[in-house]
Design a protein around this motif. Sequence first.
Motif, short mmCIF file in Angstrom:
data_model
loop_
_atom_site.label_atom_id
_atom_site.label_comp_id
_atom_site.label_asym_id
_atom_site.label_seq_id
_atom_site.Cartn_x
_atom_site.Cartn_y
_atom_site.Cartn_z
N CYS A 8 0.81 -1.21 0.00
CA CYS A 8 0.00 0.00 0.00
C CYS A 8 0.85 1.27 0.00
CB CYS A 8 -0.96 0.01 1.18
SG CYS A 8 -0.16 -0.01 2.80
N LEU A 9 2.15 1.12 0.22
CA LEU A 9 3.07 2.26 0.25
C LEU A 9 3.93 2.30 -1.01
CD1 LEU A 9 4.19 1.86 3.96
CD2 LEU A 9 2.56 3.53 3.04
N SER A 10 4.53 3.43 -1.24
CA SER A 10 5.34 3.63 -2.43
C SER A 10 6.58 2.74 -2.44
CB SER A 10 5.79 5.09 -2.51
OG SER A 10 6.71 5.27 -3.56
N PRO A 11 6.86 2.10 -3.57
CA PRO A 11 8.10 1.31 -3.69
C PRO A 11 9.35 2.17 -3.50
CG PRO A 11 6.65 0.92 -5.57
CD PRO A 11 6.03 2.03 -4.77
N SER A 12 9.23 3.47 -3.76
CA SER A 12 10.39 4.35 -3.60
C SER A 12 10.85 4.42 -2.14
CB SER A 12 10.09 5.75 -4.13
OG SER A 12 9.12 6.41 -3.33
N PHE A 13 9.95 4.13 -1.19
CA PHE A 13 10.36 4.14 0.21
C PHE A 13 11.45 3.09 0.46
CE2 PHE A 13 5.98 5.75 1.95
CZ PHE A 13 6.20 6.97 1.35
N ALA A 14 11.29 1.91 -0.11
CA ALA A 14 12.29 0.86 0.06
C ALA A 14 13.61 1.27 -0.56
CB ALA A 14 11.80 -0.45 -0.53
N VAL A 15 13.55 1.91 -1.71
CA VAL A 15 14.77 2.37 -2.39
C VAL A 15 15.48 3.41 -1.54
CG1 VAL A 15 15.66 3.53 -4.45
CG2 VAL A 15 13.84 1.81 -4.68
N GLU A 16 14.73 4.39 -1.04
CA GLU A 16 15.32 5.45 -0.21
C GLU A 16 15.91 4.88 1.08
OE1 GLU A 16 15.93 8.63 -1.00
OE2 GLU A 16 15.17 8.08 -2.97
N LEU A 17 15.20 3.95 1.70
CA LEU A 17 15.70 3.33 2.92
C LEU A 17 16.99 2.55 2.65
CD1 LEU A 17 12.28 2.28 4.40
CD2 LEU A 17 13.93 3.81 5.52
N ALA A 18 17.05 1.88 1.52
CA ALA A 18 18.27 1.15 1.15
C ALA A 18 19.44 2.13 0.99
CB ALA A 18 18.05 0.34 -0.12
N HIS A 19 19.17 3.29 0.40
CA HIS A 19 20.22 4.31 0.26
C HIS A 19 20.71 4.79 1.62
CE1 HIS A 19 20.17 4.51 -4.03
NE2 HIS A 19 18.93 4.98 -4.11
N LEU A 20 19.84 4.71 2.62
CA LEU A 20 20.22 5.12 3.98
C LEU A 20 20.88 3.99 4.77
CD1 LEU A 20 17.04 7.19 4.93
CD2 LEU A 20 19.32 8.08 4.32
N GLY A 21 21.05 2.83 4.13
CA GLY A 21 21.75 1.72 4.76
C GLY A 21 20.86 0.67 5.40
N GLY A 71 7.86 -6.79 14.71
CA GLY A 71 7.29 -5.47 14.96
C GLY A 71 6.54 -4.89 13.77
N LEU A 72 5.87 -3.78 14.06
CA LEU A 72 5.01 -3.11 13.10
C LEU A 72 5.20 -1.61 13.23
CD1 LEU A 72 2.47 -3.19 11.16
CD2 LEU A 72 1.08 -3.07 13.25
N ILE A 73 5.44 -0.94 12.12
CA ILE A 73 5.41 0.51 12.08
C ILE A 73 4.11 0.87 11.37
CG2 ILE A 73 6.47 2.63 11.21
CD1 ILE A 73 9.20 1.25 11.55
N ALA A 74 3.18 1.46 12.14
CA ALA A 74 1.82 1.73 11.68
C ALA A 74 1.69 3.19 11.27
CB ALA A 74 0.83 1.40 12.80
N LEU A 75 1.60 3.41 9.96
CA LEU A 75 1.47 4.76 9.44
C LEU A 75 -0.01 5.09 9.21
CD1 LEU A 75 4.21 4.62 6.65
CD2 LEU A 75 4.45 5.49 8.98
N PRO A 76 -0.42 6.31 9.50
CA PRO A 76 -1.77 6.70 9.14
C PRO A 76 -1.87 6.85 7.63
CG PRO A 76 -0.56 8.59 9.95
CD PRO A 76 0.33 7.39 10.12
N GLN A 77 -3.05 6.73 7.08
CA GLN A 77 -3.21 6.96 5.64
C GLN A 77 -3.03 8.44 5.40
OE1 GLN A 77 -6.91 5.18 4.39
NE2 GLN A 77 -5.97 3.17 4.33
N THR A 78 -2.07 8.75 4.54
CA THR A 78 -1.69 10.14 4.32
C THR A 78 -1.03 10.27 2.96
OG1 THR A 78 -0.54 12.03 5.33
CG2 THR A 78 0.55 9.87 5.49
N SER A 79 -0.48 11.42 2.68
CA SER A 79 0.22 11.64 1.42
C SER A 79 1.55 10.90 1.42
CB SER A 79 0.47 13.14 1.21
OG SER A 79 1.44 13.60 2.15
N ARG A 80 2.11 10.73 0.24
CA ARG A 80 3.41 10.08 0.11
C ARG A 80 4.49 10.85 0.87
NH1 ARG A 80 5.87 8.25 -5.60
NH2 ARG A 80 3.94 7.09 -5.52
N ALA A 81 4.49 12.17 0.74
CA ALA A 81 5.50 12.99 1.42
C ALA A 81 5.37 12.86 2.93
CB ALA A 81 5.38 14.44 0.99
N ARG A 82 4.15 12.91 3.44
CA ARG A 82 3.93 12.80 4.88
C ARG A 82 4.30 11.38 5.36
NH1 ARG A 82 4.45 14.75 9.61
NH2 ARG A 82 2.78 14.31 11.06
#
Length: 127
Positions: A8-21, A71-82
């Motif tokens: 349900c989240l952007s695939p770019s999040f995984a890419v950005e997180l990988a760039h952060l290590g 564990g679970l990181i529970a994000l509210p439904q919001t914009s991609r930037a948020r």
Amino acid sequence: MRLFIDECLSPSFAVELAHLGHDAIHPLHVGRRGQLDHTVKDLCIAEDRVIVTENIGDFRALLGREPIHPGLIALPQTSRARGWALIEASLVFLEARGGDPMDAMINHCLDFDANGRPALRALFASG
């Protein structure tokens, strides 16, 4: 951290997180699109991955039946930037606690109040 970025989240999040290590995957990148939530849960437990999702109710219920989970990181439904800002805030919050953030997440859900402040709450099967 070892993270599973839910479909349900952007695939770019995984890419950005990988760039952060971080070791972050998204179903689009690993051939796991369309998996049922219980399958995602089982694989994340087997792979020791924290689930990051907006699908809070389903995953909270599924993980809440497990005696131990990563564990679970529970994000509210919001914009991609948020959503991205909240993921970053969760990582800063966990790192500020000291120790291994993965250890802090075991049997916990990290969620956010109305002001976007993270909180860590126990989430596990009782008796």
